[in-house]
Design a protein around this motif. Structure first.
Motif, PDB file in Angstrom:
ATOM      1  N   THR A 172     -48.094  87.450 -83.395  1.00 55.79           N
ATOM      2  CA  THR A 172     -48.335  86.043 -83.096  1.00 55.79           C
ATOM      3  C   THR A 172     -49.737  85.809 -82.547  1.00 55.79           C
ATOM      4  OG1 THR A 172     -47.151  86.479 -81.033  1.00 55.79           O
ATOM      5  CG2 THR A 172     -45.961  85.286 -82.741  1.00 55.79           C
ATOM      6  N   ALA A 173     -50.360  86.862 -82.032  1.00 54.88           N
ATOM      7  CA  ALA A 173     -51.711  86.727 -81.477  1.00 54.88           C
ATOM      8  C   ALA A 173     -52.793  86.887 -82.542  1.00 54.88           C
ATOM      9  CB  ALA A 173     -51.924  87.769 -80.372  1.00 54.88           C
ATOM     10  N   LEU A 174     -52.442  87.390 -83.733  1.00 53.62           N
ATOM     11  CA  LEU A 174     -53.460  87.707 -84.738  1.00 53.62           C
ATOM     12  C   LEU A 174     -54.341  86.518 -85.129  1.00 53.62           C
ATOM     13  CD1 LEU A 174     -51.635  90.254 -87.089  1.00 53.62           C
ATOM     14  CD2 LEU A 174     -53.602  90.687 -85.611  1.00 53.62           C
ATOM     15  N   PRO A 175     -53.777  85.325 -85.379  1.00 52.25           N
ATOM     16  CA  PRO A 175     -54.672  84.210 -85.713  1.00 52.25           C
ATOM     17  C   PRO A 175     -55.695  83.916 -84.615  1.00 52.25           C
ATOM     18  CG  PRO A 175     -52.417  83.673 -86.321  1.00 52.25           C
ATOM     19  CD  PRO A 175     -52.362  84.947 -85.522  1.00 52.25           C
ATOM     20  N   THR A 176     -55.283  83.992 -83.363  1.00 55.24           N
ATOM     21  CA  THR A 176     -56.207  83.752 -82.253  1.00 55.24           C
ATOM     22  C   THR A 176     -57.228  84.877 -82.138  1.00 55.24           C
ATOM     23  OG1 THR A 176     -54.434  82.593 -81.086  1.00 55.24           O
ATOM     24  CG2 THR A 176     -56.351  83.238 -79.789  1.00 55.24           C
ATOM     25  N   ILE A 177     -56.766  86.118 -82.365  1.00 48.26           N
ATOM     26  CA  ILE A 177     -57.684  87.262 -82.314  1.00 48.26           C
ATOM     27  C   ILE A 177     -58.767  87.112 -83.382  1.00 48.26           C
ATOM     28  CG2 ILE A 177     -57.871  89.753 -82.719  1.00 48.26           C
ATOM     29  CD1 ILE A 177     -55.086  90.043 -81.460  1.00 48.26           C
ATOM     30  N   VAL A 178     -58.355  86.734 -84.588  1.00 46.92           N
ATOM     31  CA  VAL A 178     -59.320  86.561 -85.676  1.00 46.92           C
ATOM     32  C   VAL A 178     -60.291  85.430 -85.347  1.00 46.92           C
ATOM     33  CG1 VAL A 178     -59.551  85.864 -88.090  1.00 46.92           C
ATOM     34  CG2 VAL A 178     -57.825  87.537 -87.445  1.00 46.92           C
ATOM     35  N   ALA A 179     -59.764  84.353 -84.741  1.00 53.10           N
ATOM     36  CA  ALA A 179     -60.639  83.240 -84.369  1.00 53.10           C
ATOM     37  C   ALA A 179     -61.665  83.660 -83.325  1.00 53.10           C
ATOM     38  CB  ALA A 179     -59.802  82.071 -83.839  1.00 53.10           C
ATOM     39  N   ASP A 180     -61.270  84.556 -82.408  1.00 55.72           N
ATOM     40  CA  ASP A 180     -62.175  85.016 -81.347  1.00 55.72           C
ATOM     41  C   ASP A 180     -63.155  86.083 -81.830  1.00 55.72           C
ATOM     42  OD1 ASP A 180     -61.057  83.294 -79.590  1.00 55.72           O
ATOM     43  OD2 ASP A 180     -60.099  84.814 -78.322  1.00 55.72           O
ATOM     44  N   LEU A 181     -62.640  87.050 -82.589  1.00 48.67           N
ATOM     45  CA  LEU A 181     -63.444  88.225 -82.934  1.00 48.67           C
ATOM     46  C   LEU A 181     -64.001  88.184 -84.351  1.00 48.67           C
ATOM     47  CD1 LEU A 181     -61.257  91.094 -81.381  1.00 48.67           C
ATOM     48  CD2 LEU A 181     -63.088  89.767 -80.305  1.00 48.67           C
ATOM     49  N   GLY A 182     -63.464  87.307 -85.194  1.00 56.93           N
ATOM     50  CA  GLY A 182     -63.869  87.317 -86.591  1.00 56.93           C
ATOM     51  C   GLY A 182     -63.246  88.505 -87.306  1.00 56.93           C
ATOM     52  N   GLY A 183     -63.775  88.842 -88.468  1.00 56.16           N
ATOM     53  CA  GLY A 183     -63.288  90.025 -89.181  1.00 56.16           C
ATOM     54  C   GLY A 183     -61.886  89.864 -89.717  1.00 56.16           C
TER      55      GLY A 183
ATOM     56  N   GLY B 111     -65.034  93.281 -80.666  1.00 58.15           N
ATOM     57  CA  GLY B 111     -65.129  93.187 -82.116  1.00 58.15           C
ATOM     58  C   GLY B 111     -63.884  93.759 -82.758  1.00 58.15           C
ATOM     59  N   MET B 112     -63.645  93.386 -84.007  1.00 59.70           N
ATOM     60  CA  MET B 112     -62.426  93.810 -84.683  1.00 59.70           C
ATOM     61  C   MET B 112     -62.386  95.319 -84.914  1.00 59.70           C
ATOM     62  SD  MET B 112     -59.603  92.442 -85.664  1.00 59.70           S
ATOM     63  CE  MET B 112     -59.719  90.739 -86.187  1.00 59.70           C
ATOM     64  N   SER B 113     -63.525  95.944 -85.196  1.00 56.39           N
ATOM     65  CA  SER B 113     -63.539  97.390 -85.448  1.00 56.39           C
ATOM     66  C   SER B 113     -63.112  98.168 -84.220  1.00 56.39           C
ATOM     67  CB  SER B 113     -64.934  97.834 -85.893  1.00 56.39           C
ATOM     68  OG  SER B 113     -65.290  97.230 -87.108  1.00 56.39           O
ATOM     69  N   LEU B 114     -63.597  97.769 -83.044  1.00 56.77           N
ATOM     70  CA  LEU B 114     -63.206  98.449 -81.810  1.00 56.77           C
ATOM     71  C   LEU B 114     -61.735  98.216 -81.514  1.00 56.77           C
ATOM     72  CD1 LEU B 114     -64.042 100.153 -79.394  1.00 56.77           C
ATOM     73  CD2 LEU B 114     -64.716  98.046 -78.206  1.00 56.77           C
ATOM     74  N   LEU B 115     -61.243  97.022 -81.798  1.00 53.14           N
ATOM     75  CA  LEU B 115     -59.823  96.740 -81.579  1.00 53.14           C
ATOM     76  C   LEU B 115     -58.948  97.623 -82.464  1.00 53.14           C
ATOM     77  CD1 LEU B 115     -57.562  95.064 -80.307  1.00 53.14           C
ATOM     78  CD2 LEU B 115     -57.909  93.358 -82.095  1.00 53.14           C
ATOM     79  N   VAL B 116     -59.346  97.795 -83.721  1.00 57.28           N
ATOM     80  CA  VAL B 116     -58.584  98.645 -84.637  1.00 57.28           C
ATOM     81  C   VAL B 116     -58.561 100.087 -84.121  1.00 57.28           C
ATOM     82  CG1 VAL B 116     -58.586  99.656 -86.951  1.00 57.28           C
ATOM     83  CG2 VAL B 116     -58.932  97.195 -86.656  1.00 57.28           C
ATOM     84  N   ALA B 117     -59.703 100.590 -83.651  1.00 59.83           N
ATOM     85  CA  ALA B 117     -59.761 101.949 -83.105  1.00 59.83           C
ATOM     86  C   ALA B 117     -58.876 102.075 -81.866  1.00 59.83           C
ATOM     87  CB  ALA B 117     -61.203 102.317 -82.766  1.00 59.83           C
ATOM     88  N   ALA B 118     -58.924 101.047 -81.008  1.00 59.69           N
ATOM     89  CA  ALA B 118     -58.094 101.071 -79.798  1.00 59.69           C
ATOM     90  C   ALA B 118     -56.618 101.070 -80.143  1.00 59.69           C
ATOM     91  CB  ALA B 118     -58.434  99.874 -78.914  1.00 59.69           C
ATOM     92  N   ARG B 119     -56.254 100.320 -81.172  1.00 58.95           N
ATOM     93  CA  ARG B 119     -54.844 100.292 -81.588  1.00 58.95           C
ATOM     94  C   ARG B 119     -54.395 101.652 -82.111  1.00 58.95           C
ATOM     95  NH1 ARG B 119     -50.755  97.227 -80.748  1.00 58.95           N
ATOM     96  NH2 ARG B 119     -50.179  96.915 -82.919  1.00 58.95           N
ATOM     97  N   ALA B 120     -55.300 102.390 -82.754  1.00 59.30           N
ATOM     98  CA  ALA B 120     -54.955 103.746 -83.196  1.00 59.30           C
ATOM     99  C   ALA B 120     -54.700 104.651 -82.001  1.00 59.30           C
ATOM    100  CB  ALA B 120     -56.075 104.313 -84.073  1.00 59.30           C
ATOM    101  N   ILE B 121     -55.523 104.526 -80.963  1.00 58.75           N
ATOM    102  CA  ILE B 121     -55.316 105.314 -79.744  1.00 58.75           C
ATOM    103  C   ILE B 121     -53.970 104.948 -79.116  1.00 58.75           C
ATOM    104  CG2 ILE B 121     -56.186 105.780 -77.413  1.00 58.75           C
ATOM    105  CD1 ILE B 121     -59.005 105.215 -78.513  1.00 58.75           C
TER     106      ILE B 121
END
Length: 678
Positions: free
Chosen positions: A42-53, A107-117
């Motif tokens: 549910t947070a993804l649309p807001t995350i994309v609006a904030d971080l782009g990508g 940024g979206m790339s760092l978020l993706v890496a953090a989610r992997a961790i």
């Protein structure tokens, strides 16, 4: 596990209070790990609006699931190698690090890496959670605790979107991750004091090559699907190279599994009709469920103009339908033993639900949307619960742990591909749709098209083309998912019906198994869990205790049987049995136990060497006789134990020997006996 079949030592018993503290600690770990599978949807649309990508949107989900799958395969083995308490705490620490980085990501790339961790930590938490319950909770209560843990997993998996919406609307999407930090710190601190340190006596063999090959191979395939048509053209050297690399690596994985001493996914399992069919169906169920749960909130927010919180609540009809049929199907299968109907009906209803949802647009009303989501949930629940049951019912006992873990692994892979493929369809369709919509009115700011809050603040006539672009895109995604569900419908007809084992009947209907909760591949531990669940569901008059002493032809009284069992257990587990140690383990003064031990000493079953107690030959013989009586009862109760495979019989024999030992240790505890005994 190695090929050697040895009876594992029982852990020292803990008090009821301490067992509950351990359970609370484990629940915290399971709560965080399960929630973070879906809390971001549910947070993804807001995350994309904030971080782009927006092109990386699906990777916020898939990176977590992929890392979780890898950690699940490793954590159980590492727990045997280094101790489950240590692995649980380290997994919690990894989860904290991932959560902090995710919350701070710019940024979206760092978020993706953090989610992997985060996913690496979550996989370790979930797998070691069930193992810790087995280490600490008494056998006769273990099924109850494991069932409750499974319920926590099931509930938190599906309420994640609602909680994510609450954080997004009333704090920030970053709190979807920050909230884990204090909980994980509390969990690690309590675990340090409450969880006993227990390490397996058997050194496991870890299939590092297989795990690495499948992880990298699947990652290449997901990247190709994710980047194709977005970052790179489908015919580009990058996309073709990723597909080729995935094919080579996954082929190498298959060959590696044939050569591995203890493969992560034994290839011979696919000779079984049931395992092959259930693996395919598990993949499809995961594909449909995670794809829908990831993108339905986006539909609610962009098309209907709902808040993140409301979009989470609006997906509840799917969750309700899923819960209803998941529980009912498990109960019916447990009662009747017939399961083939459910995956056939489930995939058909899932296909219908996906088709209905593909017809939704901006004019689709609340009740119609709810009905469509409810239908999809009904279909997913009909198929989901039964798949684990069928696999546990049909594979040899020697493969029970790896087969159960394998079918769960395929569901996780399906979830990964579902989020990825839905994301590719979403991005490839949305881009042209939005460009066309924005071209109609150059006065509309492009930022409004990517932010649901800004979009619905536009004048209605300006917002309509953009809203229709999102509705068309999401309907397009669901239309492409329909053939996948129909493929599952065709595959389900090939599933063969065979009689259900008693141990499988006992577990049918557990919420955790319905949601494919990750579990250890430890085959003996898996079998002990099944048998423990079966014992929990027996009536009191079906259990042999306290008649077991008569069955053993033993002259011991119950208090004497308990006393010698404590001496045997503490000498094996701690290296020395003393009266003080027995009293401390059961939270009673030594003076309370002194009369019992005076009696067994006088009767020649126990002797003192200083403070240390040891069994005499007569005491050892009595202990062995009672253990054998428990073992005979278990063998006689399970009607399918005498299978044709000698290794299968040996494994079941080992599990029953372990259980017989634990029942003797636990059934005669002072806190379970009448006061007159002590």
């Amino acid at each position: 596990m190695t090929g050697a079949l040895e009876v594992a030592d029982s852990p020292a018993p803990v008090s009821h209070t301490r067992a509950n503290v351990v359970f609370f600690t484990v629940v915290l770990g399971m709560l965080m790990a399960a929630l973070d599978q879906t809390i971001v949807s549910t947070a993804l649309p807001t995350i994309v609006a904030d971080l782009g990508g927006s092109g990386h949107l699906a990777w916020v989900v898939t990176s977590y699931l992929l890392a979780e799958a890898v950690a699940t395969a490793l954590a159980g083995k590492f727990g045997d190698l280094f101790g489950r308490k240590l692995v649980f705490q380290v997994s919690g620490l990894i989860f904290i690090v991932g959560s902090m980085i995710a919350g701070l990501a710019g940024g979206m790339s760092l978020l993706v890496a953090a989610r992997a961790i985060q996913g690496l930590g979550a996989g370790g938490l979930m797998v070691t959670a069930m193992a810790l319950i087995a280490d600490v909770i008494p056998l006769r209560e273990r099924g109850k605790y494991q069932g409750a843990l499974g319920a926590v997993f099931g509930v938190t998996t599906v309420i994640g979107p609602t909680l994510g919406g609450l954080f997004t609307d009333h704090a920030s999407w970053r709190w979807c991750f920050y909230v884990n930090v204090p909980l994980a710190i509390l969990m690690i601190a309590v675990a340090a004091r409450a969880i006993p340190s227990i390490r397996s006596a058997i050194r496991p063999v870890i299939d590092y090559a297989g795990i690495a090959l499948v992880a990298v191979g699947v990652s290449c395939l997901v990247l190709a699907l994710e980047w194709g048509g977005q970052e790179y053209a489908w015919g580009s050297s990058m996309i073709i190279g990723l597909f080729v690399a995935a094919a080579v690596l996954l082929t190498a994985f298959v060959f590696a599994e044939f050569r591995a001493a203890e493969p992560m996914l034994p290839m011979h399992l696919f000779r079984s009709n049931a395992y092959t069919v259930c693996s395919v169906l598990s993949f499809i169920v995961g594909f449909a469920m995670m794809g829908a749960m990831t993108y339905l909130p986006a539909y609610m927010q962009y098309v209907n103009g709902l808040t993140a919180t409301a979009s989470g609540f609006r997906t509840l009809p799917m969750v309700v339908g899923l819960f209803i049929t998941s529980i009912i199907s498990g109960q019916v299968v447990g009662q009747t033993g017939h399961y083939k109907f459910f995956p056939i009906a489930g995939t058909a209803v899932t296909a219908l639900g996906l088709y209905l949802m593909s017809t939704m647009d901006r004019d689709t009303g609340f009740w119609t949307q709810s009905l469509y989501m409810f239908v999809l949930g009904l279909g997913l629940g009909l198929a989901m619960q039964v798949l684990t049951i069928v696999v546990q019912n049909t594979v040899p006992y020697t493969d029970l742990g790896t087969a159960t873990s394998g079918v769960t692994f395929f569901r996780t892979l399906g979830s990964t591909f579902g989020a990825s493929v839905f994301g590719t369809l979403y991005s490839n369709r949305l881009g042209p749709n939005l460009r066309e919509a924005l071209a109609r009115d150059p006065g509309v700011p492009p930022a409004a098209a990517g932010n649901p809050q800004l979009l619905h603040k536009l004048p209605h006539i300006q917002a309509l083309p953009i809203i229709d672009a999102y509705a068309d895109t999401i309907g397009y995604m669901f239309r492409w998912a329909v053939p996948v569900a129909l493929l599952g419908f065709v595959v389900a007809w090939f599933l063969k019906q065979v009689p259900l084992r008693d141990t499988v009947r006992a577990e049918a209907g557990d919420v955790g198994s319905g949601f494919s909760m990750p579990d250890s591949a430890d085959r003996v531990g898996r079998l002990e869990h099944s048998l423990a669940t079966m014992l929990r569901k027996l009536r009191d008059d079906e259990l042999p205790d306290p008649r077991i002493l008569t069955a053993a032809d033993s002259s011991l009284t119950r208090d004497q049987a308990w006393a010698i069992s404590q001496v045997r257990m503490l000498n094996r587990v701690r290296g020395a049995a003393t009266l003080e140690a027995v009293a401390r383990a059961h939270w009673v003064p030594p003076e309370v136990l002194q009369p019992v031990y005076d009696k067994v000493v006088d009767n020649g079953y126990v002797q003192f060497h200083g403070e240390r107690m040891e069994l005499t030959a007569a005491g050892q013989a009595e202990s062995d006789r009672i253990r054998e009586a428990w073992r005979r009862w278990l063998c006689g109760y399970i009607d399918d134990w005498d299978c044709g495979d000698p290794a299968d019989r040996a494994l079941l024999d080992q599990a029953m020997a372990n259980i017989a030992a634990k029942l003797l240790d636990e059934a005669e505890r002072p806190d379970m006996l009448p006061a007159r005994i002590i």
